[in-house]
Enzyme design. Structure first.
Site, short mmCIF file in Angstrom:
data_model
loop_
_atom_site.label_atom_id
_atom_site.label_comp_id
_atom_site.label_asym_id
_atom_site.label_seq_id
_atom_site.Cartn_x
_atom_site.Cartn_y
_atom_site.Cartn_z
CD GLU A 239 -37.72 32.36 -10.56
OE1 GLU A 239 -37.28 31.84 -11.62
OE2 GLU A 239 -37.16 33.35 -10.04
CE LYS B 130 -28.16 30.78 -18.16
NZ LYS B 130 -29.53 30.56 -17.66
CG ASN C 129 -30.73 9.44 -16.71
OD1 ASN C 129 -30.31 9.74 -15.60
ND2 ASN C 129 -31.12 10.32 -17.60
N GLY C 130 -31.87 7.82 -13.83
CA GLY C 130 -32.96 8.20 -12.94
C GLY C 130 -32.77 7.65 -11.55
NE ARG D 229 -27.43 12.76 -20.53
CZ ARG D 229 -28.68 13.13 -20.76
NH1 ARG D 229 -28.96 13.96 -21.75
NH2 ARG D 229 -29.65 12.68 -20.00
CB CYS E 256 -27.01 8.26 -16.41
SG CYS E 256 -26.72 8.13 -14.63
CG HIS F 140 -50.89 45.45 4.99
ND1 HIS F 140 -51.06 46.19 6.14
CD2 HIS F 140 -51.15 44.16 5.32
CE1 HIS F 140 -51.40 45.37 7.13
NE2 HIS F 140 -51.46 44.14 6.66
CD1 TRP G 265 -24.74 12.12 -10.73
CD2 TRP G 265 -22.91 12.98 -11.66
NE1 TRP G 265 -24.27 13.09 -9.90
CE2 TRP G 265 -23.15 13.64 -10.44
CE3 TRP G 265 -21.80 13.35 -12.43
CZ2 TRP G 265 -22.33 14.66 -9.97
CZ3 TRP G 265 -20.98 14.37 -11.95
CH2 TRP G 265 -21.25 15.00 -10.74
CE LYS H 77 -37.05 32.02 -14.69
NZ LYS H 77 -36.40 33.10 -13.96
CD GLU I 5 -35.80 36.71 -15.76
OE1 GLU I 5 -34.63 36.91 -15.43
OE2 GLU I 5 -36.35 35.59 -15.70
#
Length: 606
Positions: free
Chosen positions: A478, A601, A98-99, A27, A2, A501, A74, A482, A485
């Site tokens: 991940e 991207k 908003n939230g 948004r 929102c 192992h 939203w 990151k 990257e």
């Protein structure tokens, strides 16, 4: 996500509120509205749909106010109708929000017990009632506002207007962003620099827990403890791209901080918060599915691995996750009774699209977890599950990753319920857990200073190992991805049980080992791995929660303590520290954080 705008002006603000709301259209929204003081009394205008619908209402019935608030909504709690559109008014209080207010149901019941009548299905309306009720019981407006925000649990940004008061607007931030704009005899409050751009280039960004009162000439800002606070005023460049970064150095940093809001929006799209049940769109019959086949690349593939853990554990449904570039060439055996799920931020990833088409050629139903709902993948599947996180500019995915995980987590709960593996009571409990995620992610992001200290040590390393068990294993992958990257440091993620192992041969006093271990059913084993590493001189960075910190074996070089949470949302809550670690290491090394070398991207070719 929102959008919020507020203006304490010297001339009618109707047109400027709408102009600002147009800047917040990026948004996403499904209704809009404004409210203001006219002769000391509150008036509002609202409309479902696009801003042109609100503009038509205002042509027919203008709002002649010099102080006002506006909102693009939203839908989260309640359908996108006029009665659920913001601003909400209760008595002498108007509010935009908003939230997600996690404890709104109990607060609403308390207000109803006092005779208050609600006119919407939203969680936001309860804020207006709480403030107005406190005022009727004798508190001044600011004291009533302070008492109200102290009772709210969740992630929120608020702007509040009180009728009859001198022209002021009150605002508060806990998670979603909120900024104050400084004008000439006028003051502003808004969701970001984009909202305030038409009026001023002098902006201060509230910190988490801050609240503020603005009038014509000043902003009084208070911190979480209620003490006066000073937030630096930044002069924004004319470029809207720079303005979109707010007070962040890079888009990646901003997008890490966007995650509470992004996940809030994602989760809200897949649950019915009033009924406390999942509401996954589409006509997939989860009860009769034989298995799920997930295809994806890069970070989206890792999101799929987390989804596998959660779906198999909750729903007892087999899930296969494969790197799309391998899947498309190895001619896998598939069953028409299975569901293919393609995960792609852009919806244009070439390998993922080819793998999806292979599944469809085998007669499988298909679904897509995407950010771009008009993309090729989205157009070619039977069901689209958007991640709703908004534009992501940084090449290294952050908020898209957690929004993908949010969709898959909610999907796991929905499938479990459809297959009879959990009952309605457990579904309600898990939905309440999901609604806690945005607040807990915000708390996790607040660990940034602690992570910055870790980054200084990690930035000196040539190699870094990440270890985890259960859903923390994909998160270890991940974290390593990151770091590779954006900082160009070699890093590898491993299942902690695999340590003996092979990977333990890499452990020495020069190699940081990041261990992800919340206090869950895997903790005892993870702590044992931590001891093995330290016995060989390994420099352990232990990312855990308060209970894990209490039970950890002594000797970790650094302990980063994330907030305690239910295992269901631990991958979401634990994501921020590993993202922030990679980010700050890259900054220390002087790397191009938003556009790492050799990366794009969206990978639209092989």
């Amino acid at each position: 996500m929102c959008g919020i705008i507020g203006i304490v002006g010297t001339a009618p603000v109707q047109d400027r509120l709408v102009e600002s709301l147009k800047r917040l259209e990026y948004r996403g929204y499904d209704s809009a509205g404004i409210a203001g003081q006219v002769d000391g009394k509150l008036q509002r205008r609202r409309a479902p749909g696009k801003l042109r619908e609100l503009e038509a209402v205002l042509v027919a019935d203008p709002l002649r106010a010099t102080t006002g608030i506006g909102h693009t909504r939203w839908a989260t709690h309640g359908a996108p109708t006029e009665r659920n559109a913001h601003p909400h008014i209760a008595g002498n209080v108007a509010v935009v929000h908003n939230g997600i207010i996690e404890n709104f149901a109990e607060l609403r019941a308390e207000m109803q017990a006092k005779g208050r009548v609600f006119s919407s299905d939203t969680d936001s309306e309860v804020v207006a009632h709480l403030i107005d009720q406190a005022m009727t019981e004798g508190l001044a407006p600011l004291a009533a506002f302070e008492a109200t925000i102290a009772r709210l649990r969740g992630a929120y940004a608020l702007a509040v207007l009180v009728g009859g008061e001198r022209e002021v607007i009150m605002g508060a931030r806990n998670g979603p962003p909120l900024a104050v704009g400084y004008g000439d005899g006028e003051m502003f409050i808004g969701s970001d620099g984009m909202a305030l751009g038409p009026f001023t280039n002098r902006v201060a960004y509230l910190s988490d827990g801050d609240y503020v009162v603005i009038d014509h000439n000043s902003a009084r800002i208070f911190d979480e403890a209620g003490l006066p606070a000073i937030r630096p005023i930044k002069v924004l460049a004319a470029s809207s791209a720079i303005m979109e970064k707010g007070n962040y150095r890079h888009f990646m940093e901003k997008e890490i901080h966007d995650q509470p809001e992004g996940c809030q929006r994602t989760i809200a799209a897949y649950v019915d918060t009033l009924a406390e049940r999942t509401a996954v769109p589409g006509d997939i019959d989860f009860a009769t599915l034989q298995r799920i086949q997930i295809v994806a690349c890069g970070t989206a593939y890792i999101a799929g691995l987390i989804g596998k853990y959660l779906i198999e554990q909750l729903a007892d449904l087999p899930v296969d996750v494969e790197v799309a570039s391998e899947f498309r060439y190895r001619e896998p055996a598939l069953n028409a009774g299975s569901l293919a799920i393609a995960i792609s931020q852009s919806g244009e990833t070439a390998d993922t699209l080819a793998a999806l088409r292979y599944c469809q050629a085998k007669g499988m139903k298909s679904a897509a977890v995407v950010n771009a709902v008009d993309s090729t993948i989205a157009r070619e599947v039977d069901v689209v599950w958007p991640i709703h996180c908004g534009p992501e500019i940084g090449v290294a995915s952050t908020k898209a990753f957690t929004s993908q995980v949010s969709v898959l987590t909610t999907l796991a709960v929905a499938i479990a319920r459809a297959r009879g593996k959990i009952d309605a009571a457990e579904e309600r409990r898990l939905v309440r857990v999901l609604l806690e995620a945005p607040r807990l992610i915000a708390e996790s992001i607040n660990l940034e200073e602690a992570v910055r200290g870790v980054a200084l040590e990690v930035s000196k390393a040539r190699d870094v190992l990440y270890l985890g068990r259960g859903p923390m294993y994909p998160l270890a992958l991940e974290g390593a991805l990151k770091l590779k990257e954006i900082s160009y440091i070699h890093a590898e993620g491993y299942a902690a049980g695999e340590l003996k192992h092979g990977p333990i041969a890499l452990v020495d006093e020069h190699t940081p080992i990041v261990i992800l271990a919340p206090f869950d059913s895997y903790f005892e084993k993870s702590a044992s791995n931590m001891s093995e590493v330290m016995a060989r001189g390994g420099q352990v960075v232990f990312i855990t929660d308060p209970e894990g910190e209490r039970h950890a074996p002594p000797g970790a070089r650094v302990v980063v303590t994330a907030p305690r949470c239910d295992p269901l949302i631990a991958p979401l809550v634990m994501s921020a520290p590993i993202q922030l670690l990679a980010y700050h290491v890259a900054v220390l090394k002087g790397a191009d954080v938003d556009q790492p070398r050799n990366l794009a991207k969206s990978v639209t070719v092989e």
